[in-house]
Design an enzyme around this catalytic site. Sequence first.
Site, short mmCIF file in Angstrom:
data_model
loop_
_atom_site.label_atom_id
_atom_site.label_comp_id
_atom_site.label_asym_id
_atom_site.label_seq_id
_atom_site.Cartn_x
_atom_site.Cartn_y
_atom_site.Cartn_z
N GLU A 178 -4.64 -1.10 5.06
CA GLU A 178 -4.45 -2.10 6.12
C GLU A 178 -5.70 -2.95 6.34
OE1 GLU A 178 -2.70 -0.44 9.66
OE2 GLU A 178 -0.89 0.21 8.60
N GLU A 309 3.76 3.38 3.94
CA GLU A 309 3.91 3.80 5.33
C GLU A 309 5.21 3.25 5.87
OE1 GLU A 309 0.64 3.44 8.08
OE2 GLU A 309 -0.87 3.79 6.50
#
Length: 510
Positions: A178, A309
């Site tokens: 991220e 995810e």
Amino acid sequence: MSAPATARAVLDLDVPGPVLSRHLYGHFAEHLGGCIYGGFYVGPESEIPNQDGIRLDVVEALRELGIPNLRWPGGCFADEYHWKDGVGPKQDRPRMINTHWGDVEENNHFGTHEFMALCELLGADPYITGNLGSGTVAEMSEWVEYLTRDGDSPMVRARRANGREDPWRVPFWGLGNESWGCGGNQRAEAYADLARQYATYCRDHGDNRLYKIAVGPDQDDYHWTETLMKAVGTLGCSRNPRGYFQAIALHMYTVLGSWEHKGSATAFDTDDYYATLVRAARMDELITRHSSIMDCYDPGRQVGLVVDEWGTWWDVEPGTNPGFLYQQNTLRDALVAGLHFDIFHAHAERVVMANIAQTVNVLQAMLLTDPATNALVRTPTFHVFAMNRGHHDATRLRTALVEGPDARPVGEGSLDLVSLSASRKDGTALVSVSNLDADRELELVLDVRGGAVAGHTARVLTAPTLQTHNTAEQPDAVAPTELTTVTDDPRGLRVTLPAHSFATVSLTLA
């Protein structure tokens, strides 16, 4: 009671598609709440049966799923984790503060060697996420060397000094996590350059070949995807993409409310249930759009899309640390999982791996541990993974829902109430089907073509209510049972599914 809904789905046994990689059923373990400590790892002094601190009932349960890979150490934690702090004698390992998750002390007792031992017990491929946020190129390069190099080098000597003679096989490496957010708040262009730099120094050693996974987009950030694809491919060109990385990662969570107030895991109504499934079904749109961009720069589909995810994200259970992300897991969560797998199967030409967040005690977990009783609870989502195990490395079969109930209007969108996918392997075919209608049974005709069926078995996962969940006191409140309402039909088979249910039908092919 309402009359059952009816549907017909064509199943073409002789129209194969791509292989459904077992890695679509991957998992994720972060240093977050009770996922590592108290979940996977209890320490060698614990009264809970363990092997060098690794909790054996957790290992046994996950082996039932044929867990193919495990992602570690994060997540946001990965970009503040320095791997050298987690090797060597435990009493000498420096401590740190886990600033992302709960602001608690991390003692680094679970580090590289412990993670590799866990993967060996599970029979799972390691997927390690490197630190591109606060780390260095040299740090990640040396981690690859420490783990995978044989012969003689400084990192090999360090590994051997810490008790491991032979290198490990570590195929999957994440180039940060991220980076558009907690991993550095970077721009796409800056991250693309950084990923290329790190990837250059993450080298193959011996016969260990690295499958490097770049940080991909946050949900619908299509600019991020295009920027990464420009770094490895050329618009409209079919030549081989540059080999800086072999895949990009997409993250998408199913959140019903706002990030501040996501809603309860167990206290919800039917409208909330349908709205949740509409949010989950958006995964199909995201994969379709990101794949279309990737196709422009990589028409041969050599760069994979990894959804590392995904899952539901609710408010934490009352009374628990808000930074530990502990939530219950109901039948609703199981149906979200079943829907996701149908979507991943449909996009198997591009989607090569997926990792649910997370495996133990965090978010949409497979397992919950009860610290008061040391009980281990299998969640409804666990059972979906188990029932779908027959899809691992099987060949996708074409399915088409040609008749069915009308889509249900939900807010400004709508929800298809029947979802299914199928595959074949070793003389059998497995059909997964969800009846997402909260109130009505479904009579589904499986119109089987291109082959003959010699026999069948079926299982179903449902519960009296959508809110039903498993606890230490009632560990099997939601558990699969035999589905007896499968009968022969002139077109193939007729399957009657309860309301709000997930089922698998296994066909023995003649």
